[in-house]
Scaffold this active site. Structure first.
Site, PDB file in Angstrom:
ATOM      1  N   ASN A  16       0.831  -1.195   0.000  1.00  0.00           N
ATOM      2  CA  ASN A  16       0.000   0.000   0.000  1.00  0.00           C
ATOM      3  C   ASN A  16       0.878   1.263   0.000  1.00  0.00           C
ATOM      4  O   ASN A  16       2.102   1.182  -0.077  1.00  0.00           O
ATOM      5  CB  ASN A  16      -0.934  -0.048   1.210  1.00  0.00           C
ATOM      6  CG  ASN A  16      -2.272   0.620   0.942  1.00  0.00           C
ATOM      7  OD1 ASN A  16      -2.334   1.669   0.311  1.00  0.00           O
ATOM      8  ND2 ASN A  16      -3.338   0.006   1.425  1.00  0.00           N
ATOM      9  N   HIS A  37      24.033   1.090  11.508  1.00  0.00           N
ATOM     10  CA  HIS A  37      25.261   1.858  11.725  1.00  0.00           C
ATOM     11  C   HIS A  37      26.039   1.299  12.915  1.00  0.00           C
ATOM     12  O   HIS A  37      25.449   0.715  13.835  1.00  0.00           O
ATOM     13  CB  HIS A  37      24.922   3.331  11.964  1.00  0.00           C
ATOM     14  CG  HIS A  37      24.160   3.952  10.833  1.00  0.00           C
ATOM     15  ND1 HIS A  37      24.782   4.506   9.740  1.00  0.00           N
ATOM     16  CD2 HIS A  37      22.832   4.077  10.630  1.00  0.00           C
ATOM     17  CE1 HIS A  37      23.861   4.953   8.902  1.00  0.00           C
ATOM     18  NE2 HIS A  37      22.668   4.700   9.418  1.00  0.00           N
TER      19      HIS A  37
END
Length: 202
Positions: free
Chosen positions: A83, A113
């Site tokens: 969607n 990270h």
């Protein structure tokens, strides 16, 4: 190893690498056209999304707008539907099985990270793959974090934040996302009895 090879193998890499920057630039140009194309221009939209993705099967529908990091690292099975406003941060591979549905604003984030701030500040990053099984439904605003696997036939509730693997055949929800219960035979019999005339014609 090239920065692209490091990225796909889960090693630290530099995202501003020339090769990677060129891949993103080409994809973003196609993605811009896809996200702004006339909704009724099915041929153009179908052509573009298939060029953006790394792999796909039949009956693919991704409602614009949609956002990718690379596109080519995302692979979807048959009967895939996403969607509005879904995000695929596919610095690592995203592999999605058959008959999978996403609600609006589902985010799949393979990018992550280093914990050490000095390494993180250097610009180095890495990614971990996401794998979603067959017949999975993920509710709107759910977040799937790096390295996650979701098993077959599972439902992830809207707004969930998935930080651990979720097994097959269950309903899971929450922040952090946890298994609420297993899906059982009574779930199937309930819906088939409620809509018997429909199922009789399948």
């Amino acid at each position: 190893m090239t920065e692209k090879e490091k990225m796909l193998s889960g090693e630290l890499y530099l995202a501003n690498d020339k090769e990677l920057s060129e891949i993103r630039k080409n994809m973003l140009s196609k993605l811009h056209t896809y996200n702004h194309a006339d909704y009724n221009d099915y041929k153009l939209r179908d052509k573009l999304i298939k060029e953006i993705l790394g792999g796909h099967k039949t009956n693919l529908k991704i409602t614009a707008p949609v956002f990718f990091d690379y596109g080519i690292n995302t692979y979807v099975g048959k009967n895939f539907y996403a969607n509005f406003n879904c995000i695929f941060l596919d610095v690592s591979t995203i592999t999605i099985g058959d008959n999978v549905m996403f609600g609006p604003r589902v985010g799949l984030y393979t990018a992550t990270h280093p914990i050490d701030s000095e390494v993180r500040s250097s610009g180095l990053e890495y990614g971990l793959p996401i794998t979603i099984g067959n017949n999975v439904w993920i509710g709107g605003d759910a977040t799937i974090n790096p390295g996650i696997t979701i098993g077959d036939n599972t439902i992830i509730g809207s707004g969930s934040v998935v930080i651990k693997d979720i097994p097959s055949n269950c309903i899971a929800a929450g922040n952090p996302c946890k298994v609420i219960r297993k899906i059982n035979d009574s779930d199937k019999s309930y819906w088939q009895a409620k809509h018997k005339s429909y199922f009789d014609n399948l």
